[in-house]
Write a protein that holds these residues in place. Structure first.
Motif, PDB file in Angstrom:
ATOM      1  N   LEU A  59       0.828  -1.211   0.000  1.00 56.25           N
ATOM      2  CA  LEU A  59       0.000   0.000   0.000  1.00 56.25           C
ATOM      3  C   LEU A  59       0.863   1.263   0.000  1.00 56.25           C
ATOM      4  O   LEU A  59       0.568   2.228  -0.710  1.00 56.25           O
ATOM      5  CB  LEU A  59      -0.931   0.008   1.211  1.00 56.25           C
ATOM      6  CG  LEU A  59      -2.187  -0.829   1.104  1.00 56.25           C
ATOM      7  CD1 LEU A  59      -2.910  -0.880   2.445  1.00 56.25           C
ATOM      8  CD2 LEU A  59      -3.100  -0.277   0.040  1.00 56.25           C
ATOM      9  N   LEU A  60       1.929   1.253   0.791  1.00 54.82           N
ATOM     10  CA  LEU A  60       2.821   2.409   0.844  1.00 54.82           C
ATOM     11  C   LEU A  60       3.511   2.635  -0.499  1.00 54.82           C
ATOM     12  O   LEU A  60       3.588   3.769  -0.980  1.00 54.82           O
ATOM     13  CB  LEU A  60       3.864   2.210   1.949  1.00 54.82           C
ATOM     14  CG  LEU A  60       4.843   3.358   2.158  1.00 54.82           C
ATOM     15  CD1 LEU A  60       4.114   4.576   2.702  1.00 54.82           C
ATOM     16  CD2 LEU A  60       5.952   2.931   3.091  1.00 54.82           C
ATOM     17  N   THR A  61       3.969   1.564  -1.115  1.00 57.99           N
ATOM     18  CA  THR A  61       4.598   1.683  -2.431  1.00 57.99           C
ATOM     19  C   THR A  61       3.603   2.192  -3.467  1.00 57.99           C
ATOM     20  O   THR A  61       3.943   3.030  -4.304  1.00 57.99           O
ATOM     21  CB  THR A  61       5.166   0.319  -2.870  1.00 57.99           C
ATOM     22  OG1 THR A  61       6.057  -0.145  -1.875  1.00 57.99           O
ATOM     23  CG2 THR A  61       5.898   0.423  -4.179  1.00 57.99           C
ATOM     24  N   THR A  62       2.392   1.702  -3.408  1.00 60.11           N
ATOM     25  CA  THR A  62       1.358   2.149  -4.338  1.00 60.11           C
ATOM     26  C   THR A  62       1.043   3.623  -4.124  1.00 60.11           C
ATOM     27  O   THR A  62       0.892   4.385  -5.085  1.00 60.11           O
ATOM     28  CB  THR A  62       0.084   1.303  -4.163  1.00 60.11           C
ATOM     29  OG1 THR A  62       0.411  -0.055  -4.405  1.00 60.11           O
ATOM     30  CG2 THR A  62      -1.006   1.744  -5.101  1.00 60.11           C
ATOM     31  N   TYR A  63       0.970   4.032  -2.874  1.00 60.05           N
ATOM     32  CA  TYR A  63       0.657   5.420  -2.575  1.00 60.05           C
ATOM     33  C   TYR A  63       1.792   6.359  -3.002  1.00 60.05           C
ATOM     34  O   TYR A  63       1.550   7.410  -3.595  1.00 60.05           O
ATOM     35  CB  TYR A  63       0.379   5.589  -1.077  1.00 60.05           C
ATOM     36  CG  TYR A  63       0.110   7.003  -0.666  1.00 60.05           C
ATOM     37  CD1 TYR A  63      -1.095   7.622  -0.996  1.00 60.05           C
ATOM     38  CD2 TYR A  63       1.049   7.733   0.042  1.00 60.05           C
ATOM     39  CE1 TYR A  63      -1.351   8.924  -0.626  1.00 60.05           C
ATOM     40  CE2 TYR A  63       0.812   9.040   0.409  1.00 60.05           C
ATOM     41  CZ  TYR A  63      -0.386   9.624   0.083  1.00 60.05           C
ATOM     42  OH  TYR A  63      -0.640  10.918   0.439  1.00 60.05           O
ATOM     43  N   LEU A  64       3.034   5.968  -2.702  1.00 67.05           N
ATOM     44  CA  LEU A  64       4.171   6.843  -2.996  1.00 67.05           C
ATOM     45  C   LEU A  64       4.576   6.835  -4.471  1.00 67.05           C
ATOM     46  O   LEU A  64       4.905   7.877  -5.033  1.00 67.05           O
ATOM     47  CB  LEU A  64       5.376   6.435  -2.145  1.00 67.05           C
ATOM     48  CG  LEU A  64       5.244   6.671  -0.646  1.00 67.05           C
ATOM     49  CD1 LEU A  64       6.474   6.143   0.078  1.00 67.05           C
ATOM     50  CD2 LEU A  64       5.010   8.139  -0.330  1.00 67.05           C
ATOM     51  N   PHE A  65       4.578   5.652  -5.075  1.00 62.40           N
ATOM     52  CA  PHE A  65       5.125   5.526  -6.427  1.00 62.40           C
ATOM     53  C   PHE A  65       4.108   5.004  -7.428  1.00 62.40           C
ATOM     54  O   PHE A  65       4.473   4.558  -8.504  1.00 62.40           O
ATOM     55  CB  PHE A  65       6.331   4.581  -6.428  1.00 62.40           C
ATOM     56  CG  PHE A  65       7.385   4.955  -5.447  1.00 62.40           C
ATOM     57  CD1 PHE A  65       8.191   6.049  -5.671  1.00 62.40           C
ATOM     58  CD2 PHE A  65       7.568   4.210  -4.295  1.00 62.40           C
ATOM     59  CE1 PHE A  65       9.175   6.394  -4.768  1.00 62.40           C
ATOM     60  CE2 PHE A  65       8.549   4.546  -3.388  1.00 62.40           C
ATOM     61  CZ  PHE A  65       9.356   5.650  -3.618  1.00 62.40           C
ATOM     62  N   GLY A  66       2.846   5.039  -7.093  1.00 63.07           N
ATOM     63  CA  GLY A  66       1.833   4.430  -7.943  1.00 63.07           C
ATOM     64  C   GLY A  66       1.366   5.297  -9.086  1.00 63.07           C
ATOM     65  O   GLY A  66       0.305   5.054  -9.640  1.00 63.07           O
ATOM     66  N   ALA A  67       2.135   6.296  -9.437  1.00 65.60           N
ATOM     67  CA  ALA A  67       1.747   7.156 -10.560  1.00 65.60           C
ATOM     68  C   ALA A  67       1.657   6.322 -11.828  1.00 65.60           C
ATOM     69  O   ALA A  67       2.352   5.330 -11.989  1.00 65.60           O
ATOM     70  CB  ALA A  67       2.755   8.280 -10.736  1.00 65.60           C
ATOM     71  N   THR A  68       0.838   6.750 -12.740  1.00 64.21           N
ATOM     72  CA  THR A  68       0.605   5.957 -13.950  1.00 64.21           C
ATOM     73  C   THR A  68       1.249   6.597 -15.168  1.00 64.21           C
ATOM     74  O   THR A  68       0.773   6.431 -16.273  1.00 64.21           O
ATOM     75  CB  THR A  68      -0.904   5.795 -14.186  1.00 64.21           C
ATOM     76  OG1 THR A  68      -1.462   7.098 -14.303  1.00 64.21           O
ATOM     77  CG2 THR A  68      -1.551   5.041 -13.071  1.00 64.21           C
TER      78      THR A  68
END
Length: 191
Positions: A59-68
């Motif tokens: 979840l943290l990785t998705t939130y921080l680096f989850g840009a598309t």
């Protein structure tokens, strides 16, 4: 012994030497019950840590680096799922691997198979790295290399986990299928 002193025991009453008798009478039953309850609480606590750690990291990785940025740069064909589906499947995969690792740990498998823990941690790091590399930075070639390394780590985890607990080895199979799908998506994005 006179017949008047003999008492009939009903079927519901536990026999004097049984575990049920020890659990209902005397101090030995309370200690046994308390020990079992403490062991169950420790097991539940360790299970929640084993599931929450990879889930929170994902979840943290998705939130921080989850840009598309990289994903949106490529036109999306009908068979490629939306970004939220990638994130949801990554979370599910992280939970499955956490449960699988907990089953191995509960059976003492990290002591019996010393290569299992570093392989699981490698798999966790690679699965956390794929999203930022492909969806965030748009580095499709590097993402394909991460997928191949992740597949190898999952395959190793599956084999080592299966030696300790067959169910743990089976829980890795959906993760293997997900990584194969990621590799195909990565390859198609390169084209």
């Amino acid at each position: 012994m006179s017949p008047q002193s003999v008492r009939r025991r009903s079927k519901d009453e536990p026999t004097p030497g049984s575990a049920a008798a020890a659990a209902t009478t005397g101090d030995g039953g309370k200690n046994l019950r308390a020990r079992k309850m403490a062991m169950a609480k420790r097991g539940l606590r360790s299970l929640s840590v084993a599931l929450a750690t990879p889930l929170c990291l994902t979840l943290l990785t998705t939130y921080l680096f989850g840009a598309t940025r990289g994903y949106a740069a490529v036109s999306r064909p009908f068979w490629r799922p939306p970004v939220w589906a990638f994130h949801l499947a990554s979370l599910s995969s992280a939970c499955l691997m956490g449960l699988s690792a907990w089953l191995v740990w509960a059976d003492g498998g990290f002591r019996r198979q010393p290569a299992a823990l570093p392989l699981y941690l490698t798999e966790l790091a690679l699965s956390l790295a794929w999203g930022p590399v492909v969806l965030g930075a748009g580095a499709m070639r590097l993402g394909l290399a991460v997928c191949m390394a992740l597949f190898a780590a999952l395959l190793g985890c599956s084999q080592l986990f299966r030696r300790v607990n067959p169910i743990a080895g089976d829980l890795v199979k959906p993760c293997l299928a997900w990584v194969c799908f990621l590799a195909v998506c990565n390859y198609k994005m390169l084209m």
